[in-house]
Scaffold this motif. Structure first.
Motif, PDB file in Angstrom:
ATOM      1  N   LYS A  14       0.680  -1.245   0.121  1.00  0.00           N
ATOM      2  CA  LYS A  14       0.043   0.082  -0.097  1.00  0.00           C
ATOM      3  C   LYS A  14       0.740   1.411   0.104  1.00  0.00           C
ATOM      4  O   LYS A  14       0.722   2.154  -0.614  1.00  0.00           O
ATOM      5  CB  LYS A  14      -0.981   0.017   1.076  1.00  0.00           C
ATOM      6  CG  LYS A  14      -2.086  -0.960   1.188  1.00  0.00           C
ATOM      7  CD  LYS A  14      -3.006  -0.728   2.375  1.00  0.00           C
ATOM      8  CE  LYS A  14      -3.937  -1.753   2.432  1.00  0.00           C
ATOM      9  NZ  LYS A  14      -5.238  -1.528   3.472  1.00  0.00           N
ATOM     10  N   HIS A  15       2.008   1.354   0.870  1.00  0.00           N
ATOM     11  CA  HIS A  15       2.614   2.332   1.067  1.00  0.00           C
ATOM     12  C   HIS A  15       3.585   2.623  -0.446  1.00  0.00           C
ATOM     13  O   HIS A  15       3.955   3.750  -0.836  1.00  0.00           O
ATOM     14  CB  HIS A  15       3.817   2.299   1.991  1.00  0.00           C
ATOM     15  CG  HIS A  15       3.116   2.396   3.150  1.00  0.00           C
ATOM     16  ND1 HIS A  15       2.100   3.299   3.746  1.00  0.00           N
ATOM     17  CD2 HIS A  15       3.309   1.724   4.435  1.00  0.00           C
ATOM     18  CE1 HIS A  15       1.681   3.009   4.866  1.00  0.00           C
ATOM     19  NE2 HIS A  15       2.494   2.312   5.494  1.00  0.00           N
ATOM     20  N   THR A  62       0.908   4.144  -2.763  1.00  0.00           N
ATOM     21  CA  THR A  62       0.948   5.596  -2.303  1.00  0.00           C
ATOM     22  C   THR A  62       2.028   6.194  -2.956  1.00  0.00           C
ATOM     23  O   THR A  62       2.048   7.513  -3.518  1.00  0.00           O
ATOM     24  CB  THR A  62       0.872   5.731  -0.803  1.00  0.00           C
ATOM     25  OG1 THR A  62      -0.325   4.846  -0.259  1.00  0.00           O
ATOM     26  CG2 THR A  62       0.528   7.092  -0.415  1.00  0.00           C
ATOM     27  N   ASP A  82      -7.600  -2.375  -3.250  1.00  0.00           N
ATOM     28  CA  ASP A  82      -8.263  -2.428  -2.104  1.00  0.00           C
ATOM     29  C   ASP A  82      -9.503  -3.510  -2.419  1.00  0.00           C
ATOM     30  O   ASP A  82     -10.452  -3.072  -2.638  1.00  0.00           O
ATOM     31  CB  ASP A  82      -8.950  -0.861  -2.246  1.00  0.00           C
ATOM     32  CG  ASP A  82      -9.667  -0.641  -1.007  1.00  0.00           C
ATOM     33  OD1 ASP A  82      -9.643  -1.708   0.044  1.00  0.00           O
ATOM     34  OD2 ASP A  82     -10.451   0.279  -0.653  1.00  0.00           O
ATOM     35  N   THR A  90      -9.655   7.728  -0.402  1.00  0.00           N
ATOM     36  CA  THR A  90      -8.738   6.602   0.077  1.00  0.00           C
ATOM     37  C   THR A  90      -7.279   7.219  -0.118  1.00  0.00           C
ATOM     38  O   THR A  90      -6.448   6.847   0.719  1.00  0.00           O
ATOM     39  CB  THR A  90      -9.156   5.553  -0.877  1.00  0.00           C
ATOM     40  OG1 THR A  90     -10.632   5.064  -0.457  1.00  0.00           O
ATOM     41  CG2 THR A  90      -8.240   4.331  -0.287  1.00  0.00           C
ATOM     42  N   ARG A 116      -4.198   7.601   2.663  1.00  0.00           N
ATOM     43  CA  ARG A 116      -3.014   6.691   2.416  1.00  0.00           C
ATOM     44  C   ARG A 116      -1.758   7.690   2.512  1.00  0.00           C
ATOM     45  O   ARG A 116      -0.684   6.872   2.836  1.00  0.00           O
ATOM     46  CB  ARG A 116      -3.334   5.672   1.259  1.00  0.00           C
ATOM     47  CG  ARG A 116      -4.138   4.606   1.264  1.00  0.00           C
ATOM     48  CD  ARG A 116      -3.969   3.609   0.125  1.00  0.00           C
ATOM     49  NE  ARG A 116      -4.863   2.521   0.369  1.00  0.00           N
ATOM     50  CZ  ARG A 116      -4.899   1.488  -0.509  1.00  0.00           C
ATOM     51  NH1 ARG A 116      -3.753   1.331  -1.539  1.00  0.00           N
ATOM     52  NH2 ARG A 116      -5.630   0.707  -0.278  1.00  0.00           N
ATOM     53  N   SER A 126      -0.975   7.959   5.804  1.00  0.00           N
ATOM     54  CA  SER A 126      -0.445   6.876   6.639  1.00  0.00           C
ATOM     55  C   SER A 126       0.965   6.694   6.151  1.00  0.00           C
ATOM     56  O   SER A 126       1.799   6.067   6.852  1.00  0.00           O
ATOM     57  CB  SER A 126      -1.339   5.706   6.129  1.00  0.00           C
ATOM     58  OG  SER A 126      -2.412   5.884   6.605  1.00  0.00           O
TER      59      SER A 126
END
Length: 712
Positions: A345-346, A349, A444, A460, A464, A467
């Motif tokens: 996910k990172h 992002t 996702d 979203t 992120r 995050s």
């Protein structure tokens, strides 16, 4: 999406579809609402992949107005306005609205209905023109709405009036006074809007944010993707083992646990946090030992293995190696089965940050990119560096009738991609989505049936990014690299919509050293200009013009104030700088509030003044005299501030520059005499300090003071 006109002006049956599902892309047909539903999703009305699943809720309306506005909204969705209504309106109007504008219009109607209810009005036919004028007045006086927002309310009420001919007599709205009189008298004063009032991300935030994003994309991606591939292989293996249990199917797991017990090694668990209950890593153990997941869970509940797990537990480490370095050490601990998805996910992002910042695309345009959007180019090495990105634009997309095209249109002039962007696209393509680079189904996986054909939502991605920043700061602290942490932005969350404005800000101002890739900005201005050169000036060019003009106006205003306070000016272009500062102060007063003003300033060659803080000077740019462009007969519209020449006729300095020259010279002399640098370097520092001091002395000898006639 039009239905046949209802000649009886009766609402559809409660179970009827709000609009024809056959006119909706197949993957979005489940979102088509029924007329009697308590809420209407508008997702099926748009093909924009980044659109959110917004819903019109009828509880927004007072009960007395609920059904009239439900019918009006149904009419709004299904009937285009006739050309005569569109043409007679004072503000820009479309015959049909986009899904987002439909949602906003109905929401504005709900606030109008609440206002009517508070005034004791219970039917639309009872509303007088004076009531509408009062409502328009309170938008400004009581609610303080911006002009553009207030225009939306008034246009929405005009549209409600036009649709009244299809509604029962009791639900028809009188003609608003602004339809015949014009809107100006019913609106707040004009203010700048759009992207121009979006605050750019602070350089002290953007710098480390981009550095870490590029680290993920260029250095850590191979490690993360290799580990993620192992993770997916294990998940697939566990899924394949989800079969009916057979005798002896748990023998492999028992042998594995007995070996762990004999060697005193830990049992892999999903969490080893002492504040959370232990749970054996079922998927990991199933795939590793070839045991059906159901058998894993029953085996791990046996007292023997339950007790051993309680006393001996640890993470599920993947076999994927950690090869990238940070400060000479591995950038991450061995990857863990249940946390690798967080790193993915990172990584996604980080890809968005790089694309959003280094291309100039709008958020929806980034999220709408597809696999294959950046093809490799054949030809010589130089040609291969000029990658192009082909994608869709949504904000300005129009169909043959001039209405918004929710599917977007392929951009006629592709975006130009710097190498870092090309690398980012390749990383996203390796993640395996067949369609969109940021496909929600891939990145996702919750509720996949509602995410088919859609990208990650803008909200979203915004969450992120926050995050990602939190993870980076925790990681930097754990590595003793607190200086590389990403500070909080003074204007709040980074979000997704500020990258485009920030790119324009940095290209126009190029604060050397504070932002990664600062040396690229000059090249990016050229590339972007070439990409837009054959098109009308718009999009990112508007932002570039705006930021460049703001930068020029601010600097010239500061110079004018300094001159009024008695500062002197030196250099071949001293008189030009004094004149430019006076002209800018007279025309703009240091404030650029619109793109039109920006273009007006930039069109005046006498106001093309740029500060080079690294060289302690102003460049009063005259292309014919510039030494930073050897071929001065070309079409260079801005100086190359990284190539300033000391003997250029465009240079001017202020007393402030001279003071900073001496401060820099003193700093270099202190370094040279500190005993902490080698002798050859100390000699070079002293030589540089002497050159700076000589420039300051030259300024003192040649400076022109206000009141000497130099400003004429």
């Amino acid at each position: 999406m039009s239905l046949a006109l209802n000649p009886l002006f009766l609402p559809p049956a409660l179970g009827a579809f709000v609009f024809d599902p056959a006119l909706v892309p197949e993957e979005r047909r489940p979102f088509v609402p029924r007329y009697g539903d308590p809420g209407w999703s508008v997702l099926a009305l748009t093909q924009n992949p980044s659109a959110t699943d917004d819903i019109i809720y009828w509880r927004w309306f007072p009960e007395v107005f609920r059904e009239p506005f439900r019918f009006a909204s149904w009419t709004l969705i299904n009937y285009p306005l006739p050309d005569e209504d569109v043409a007679r309106h004072g503000a820009a109007m479309r015959s049909k609205l986009s899904a987002g504008r439909i949602l906003k219009t109905v929401n504005q109607w709900s606030q109008f209905a609440q206002w009517l209810h508070e005034r004791g009005i219970t039917r639309l036919s009872h509303v007088a023109a004076e009531d509408l004028a009062d409502f328009a007045l309170q938008l400004d006086k009581k609610r303080g709405l911006a002009r553009n927002t207030a225009v939306g309310y008034l246009v929405g009420l005009s549209r409600l009036h036009y649709y009244g001919r299809h509604l029962p007599q009791a639900d028809r709205l009188v003609e608003p006074p602004w339809v015949s009189e014009g809107m100006d008298d019913y609106l707040p004063a004009a203010t700048p809007g759009g992207e121009n009032i979006t605050e750019p991300i602070s350089p002290v935030v953007m710098g480390p944010l981009l550095v870490w994003a590029l680290r993920f994309v260029e250095e850590y991606a191979d490690d993360i993707l290799t580990a993620y591939e192992e993770h997916r292989r294990l998940v697939a293996a566990a899924d394949a083992l989800d079969v009916p249990l057979t005798p002896g199917c748990g023998d492999g797991l028992v042998s594995f646990l007995e070996q762990l017990e004999a060697e005193g090694r830990p049992v892999p668990v999903t969490s080893w946090n002492p504040n959370k209950p232990l749970a054996a890593a079922g998927i990991f153990l199933a795939a590793t030992t070839g045991t059906p997941p159901k058998k894993v869970h029953s085996t791990m509940r046996r007292p023997r293995w339950k007790a051993y797990t309680r006393d001996h537990h640890g993470p599920c480490l993947l076999e994927a190696p950690v090869t990238a370095k940070l400060g000479g050490e591995p950038w991450h601990e061995p990857f863990e089965f249940y946390s690798i998805t967080t790193l993915v996910k990172h990584l996604v992002t980080a890809c968005f940050i790089v694309l959003g910042y280094l291309t100039g695309m709008r958020t929806g345009e980034v999220l709408g990119l597809e696999n294959g959007c950046c093809p490799d180019l054949a030809g010589d090495e130089e040609a291969a560096k000029r990658h192009l990105i082909y994608g869709r634009v949504f904000k300005v997309a129009r169909d043959e009738n001039g209405n918004h095209d929710s599917a977007g249109i392929v951009r006629e002039a592709p975006w130009v991609a710097v190498p870092q962007v090309v690398t980012t696209v390749r990383v996203l393509e390796r993640l395996g989505s067949d369609g969109l680079l940021f496909a929600a189904e891939a990145h996702d996986p919750r509720l996949p049936e509602r995410r088919s054909g859609r990208s990650l939502a803008i909200a979203t991605m915004s969450n992120r990014i926050e995050s990602f920043i939190e993870w980076v700061n925790t990681h930097a602290e754990s590595r003793g690299r607190q200086a590389e942490a990403i500070p909080a932005d003074p204007h709040g969350r980074v979000g997704t919509g500020r990258f485009r404005r920030t790119l324009a800000w940095h290209i126009a101002r190029r604060p050397g050293g504070l932002v990664a890739l600062a040396v690229q900005y000059g090249h990016m201005r050229t590339l972007i200009s070439q990409g837009y050169g054959s098109r009308s000036r718009g999009g990112i060019h508007d932002l570039l013009d705006f930021e460049t003009a703001r930068n020029v106006a601010e600097h010239l205003s500061e110079v004018h104030e300094a001159i009024q306070d008695g500062e002197g000016i030196s250099g071949p272009a001293a008189r030009r700088l004094i004149h430019s500062a006076a002209q800018e102060h007279h025309r703009f007063g240091g404030i650029i509030a619109s793109v039109r003003q920006a273009r007006s300033l930039l069109a005046d060659p006498t106001l093309n003044v740029f500060e080079n803080k690294e060289a302690f000077l102003f460049c009063n740019y005259d292309r014919a005299k510039a030494l930073c462009h050897p071929g001065r007969g070309g079409k260079n519209e801005a100086p190359s501030l990284d190539r300033c020449k000391a003997n250029c006729a465009n240079i001017a300095r202020t007393d402030t520059h001279a003071r900073k020259l001496r401060e820099a010279a003193d700093s270099l002399n202190r370094q040279a005499t500190s005993g902490l640098v080698p002798a050859p370097l100390a000699d070079r520092l002293r030589e540089r300090a002497q050159n700076l001091a000589e420039l300051a002395d030259q300024h003192d000898n040649d400076r022109v003071m206000p009141g000497t006639g130099a400003e004429l």
